[in-house]
Design an enzyme around this catalytic site. Structure first.
Site, short mmCIF file in Angstrom:
data_model
loop_
_atom_site.label_atom_id
_atom_site.label_comp_id
_atom_site.label_asym_id
_atom_site.label_seq_id
_atom_site.Cartn_x
_atom_site.Cartn_y
_atom_site.Cartn_z
N THR A 23 -1.80 -5.75 7.43
CA THR A 23 -2.86 -6.49 7.26
C THR A 23 -4.18 -5.68 7.62
O THR A 23 -4.59 -5.82 8.99
CB THR A 23 -2.92 -7.68 8.26
OG1 THR A 23 -2.28 -7.08 9.54
CG2 THR A 23 -1.73 -8.63 7.80
N ASP A 72 -8.26 -2.23 4.74
CA ASP A 72 -8.66 -0.78 5.50
C ASP A 72 -8.22 0.45 4.62
O ASP A 72 -8.78 1.37 4.86
CB ASP A 72 -7.44 -0.84 6.65
CG ASP A 72 -6.04 -1.04 6.18
OD1 ASP A 72 -5.56 -1.89 5.50
OD2 ASP A 72 -5.41 0.08 6.61
N THR A 124 0.58 -1.19 0.04
CA THR A 124 -0.02 0.11 -0.11
C THR A 124 0.86 1.27 0.08
O THR A 124 2.06 1.21 0.61
CB THR A 124 -0.78 0.13 1.09
OG1 THR A 124 -1.83 -1.33 1.16
CG2 THR A 124 -1.85 1.12 1.34
N ARG A 181 -12.89 -9.03 -1.44
CA ARG A 181 -12.12 -8.63 -0.54
C ARG A 181 -11.67 -7.06 -0.35
O ARG A 181 -11.00 -6.63 -1.52
CB ARG A 181 -11.08 -9.40 0.25
CG ARG A 181 -10.21 -9.05 1.40
CD ARG A 181 -9.15 -8.12 1.06
NE ARG A 181 -8.19 -7.82 2.29
CZ ARG A 181 -7.21 -7.01 2.56
NH1 ARG A 181 -6.87 -6.29 1.27
NH2 ARG A 181 -6.80 -6.93 3.37
#
Length: 593
Positions: free
Chosen positions: A508, A486, A455, A483
């Protein structure tokens, strides 16, 4: 207490606080336009009478004084404030106005009628209207005609007012007004609890003030009140150009809270700092930018020197893009968007080109952006064709009434907005395709420990004091069933709030979501009064206690960045106006350099 030209809601406030009773309008020039506006547009008052002054004699007229005495509200119209001072100062009318104010009856004003309401005022007694350059060229000179001992209001006892800010360049002269007024009231025999401050009102704005000091700005456009606190003055003397450091200027907008007694501003439209050097006003640059390019288990032997340099070059390119915005006075929101675009275009990072590939062999891209000043946000998830997902998130924020679009709807919206579209194969790279192959062998998404969570994100503070955050990701290799992690979730992977912090996370995502990690950092700052470094570190350890790995970047209200990692490395970097040299780091124990 004071109102400028503009919003009808402010006039309605004025008439309501007058009990919808008898209104008296006082003016020294012009027509009955203020009376007509109140009577025909605002409505709801018992009577409105206008008194036009042409000489000082009228201030002794018994009928006028009786009308002022019985008025439920008094409004001072625009014109030339020198006429008000000449015709009213020291007269029975002056005393009657003071009595009205002391009785906590509302008094309003526009233009000159606003300018005379401070405890000290620019009286324009030389027949002109001083400009900012003239005032700063000789603040103690005769042309800067500052008057005290006119209207007496406990609420306005430390205020110097000015008007027409949105149209005319008046900031420099208001600074000069405040500085000269403070010099004039200075006395070795008297101490004042508070220094004088300036309060300027934009042309298209109005301000109302309750008796407890609570104030509100009304504006049909983007008008503000400007709170000016004087800074450190150097060598103030007649005939000498103004030199002052660190003048604090705070913008008070429609969404702001303000108390004229305490001078506390909540949700300011901007916070700026100015210097005046030899009569020239300049805004200080104070900005900061931090970025990340994802996290992983990275030891110094894991990357070849060439790969290490390539990653750092990618981070540097992103920092330069954000710096180019901030160094020109651009917004933090534009800066974080600009910083993420080159990271999305760089196949080294898991966002845009080079994004992780899902179990079905496709890429699904997520992004979010948030403006700490307005608390507006935009996010997209599972988009498949937009070259730069962060631009789609920004478009959601700017062009819709929504915050979050996903899937086919987000793709259709991006196309409608004219954002650059690419064939889905554009996002694939040989490295990511091999990661999917390896994942399929044992269904482990953690194939490449050096870039486990790719990310990308950015946080920034601009010279107006606004924070912003942005995050973009391709998610996890082998992710299934639509899926979403965050990154696009406001409060989990992305969050910004002026006065507290801005945050972008990587790791995660399921654990960051459960712990509302990004919002948690800001709450620790806001409610626990933690320093940004401690808030960031405590948050990432909280995520770790749930079983989550990763890192986050955070920025405090002062622009100080913090990097928190729980036993991982993180590709990261920072630059600021105070330290305008690009600094990067990769390894967990490495300092920015």
């Amino acid at each position: 207490m004071a109102a400028a030209i503009g919003a009808l809601d402010a006039f309605r406030w004025f008439t309501a606080h007058s009990g919808h009773g008898h209104i008296v309008v006082l003016r020294a020039s012009g027509t009955t336009e203020t009376q007509d506006e109140m009577y025909k547009t605002v409505k709801g008052v018992t009577s409105i009478r206008t008194f036009l002054f042409t000489d000082r004699k009228a201030s002794y007229d018994a009928k006028l004084l009786e009308a002022v005495k019985n008025a439920d509200g008094i409004f001072l119209a625009g014109g030339d404030q020198s006429n008000y001072v000449r015709m009213w100062k020291g007269t029975p009318l002056n005393a009657a106005l003071d009595a009205h104010i002391a009785a906590n009856k509302p008094i309003g004003g526009t233009s000159a009628g606003l300018a005379v309401q401070g405890s000290w005022l620019y009286s324009a007694m030389d027949g002109g209207s001083i400009t900012s350059p003239e005032a700063m060229n000789d603040p103690m000179g005769a042309a800067n005609t500052i008057e005290g001992d006119f209207l007496h209001s406990e609420l306005m006892s430390n205020i110097v007012t000015d008007s027409h800010f949105g149209i005319r360049d008046r900031l420099g002269r208001l600074i000069a007004f405040v500085i000269k007024a403070e010099a004039l009231r200075a006395s070795p025999n008297k101490r004042y609890a508070h220094p004088l401050v300036g309060l300027g009102i934009d042309e298209e704005a109005a301000m109302t003030v309750e008796t407890d000091g609570t104030a509100k700005v009304y504006s049909n456009l983007d008008g503000h009140a400007w709170l000016v606190q004087r800074g450190e003055v150097n060598e103030l003397a007649l005939g000498k150009k103004l030199n002052v450091k660190n003048v604090s200027v705070t913008g008070i907008g429609k969404a702001s809270t303000f108390n004229i007694r305490t001078l506390e501003v909540g949700q300011p439209s901007f916070t700026r700092t100015y210097d005046v050097t030899d009569g020239v006003l300049t805004q200080q640059k104070h900005w900061s930018l931090a970025i990340h390019g994802g996290a992983g288990v990275i030891d110094r032997g894991d990357l070849t020197p060439a790969k290490d340099a390539t990653y750092r070059a990618g981070l540097a390119e992103a920092l330069k893009a954000g710096q180019a915005v901030l160094d020109k006075g651009g917004s933090s929101l534009d800066a974080v968007e600009a910083a993420l675009k080159p990271l999305e275009d760089n196949p080294l990072f898991n966002a845009g080109k080079g994004a992780a590939i899902a179990a079905d062999g496709k890429t699904y891209l997520d992004a979010a952006i948030m403006d700490g000043g307005t608390m507006k946000a935009g996010a997209v998830a599972s988009i498949t064709r937009t070259k730069n997902p962060i631009m789609a998130a920004r478009a959601v924020m700017d062009k819709t009434r929504h915050v979050f679009l996903a899937g086919e709807g987000a793709d259709a919206f991006s196309l409608q907005q004219g954002l650059e579209q690419v064939d889905p194969s554009y996002f694939h790279t040989p490295e990511r395709e091999q990661m999917l192959v390896d994942w399929k062998k044992d269904h482990s998404a953690m194939i490449n420990p050096t870039h486990m969570y790719g990310t990308v994100g950015a946080v920034a503070l601009d010279s107006d004091g606004h924070l912003a955050a942005a995050t973009s990701t391709g998610g996890l290799t082998g992710k299934q069933w639509g899926r979403i992690g965050d990154s696009p979730l406001i409060g989990a992977g992305t969050y910004a709030r002026d006065g507290d912090c801005a945050v972008s996370a990587t790791g995660t995502g399921e654990y960051f979501i459960r712990d509302t990690a990004a919002r948690q950092v800001c709450d620790r700052v806001r409610w626990n009064h933690q320093a940004i470094e401690q808030a960031a570190q405590d948050t990432i350890m909280s995520v770790g206690s749930l079983g989550g790995d990763g890192g986050l970047i955070a920025m405090g209200a002062d622009g100080k960045p913090a990097f928190a990692i729980n036993d991982l490395g993180m590709y990261r970097g920072a630059i600021s106006s105070d330290s305008p040299v690009i600094r990067t780091a990769i390894y967990g124990d490495e300092k920015l350099k």
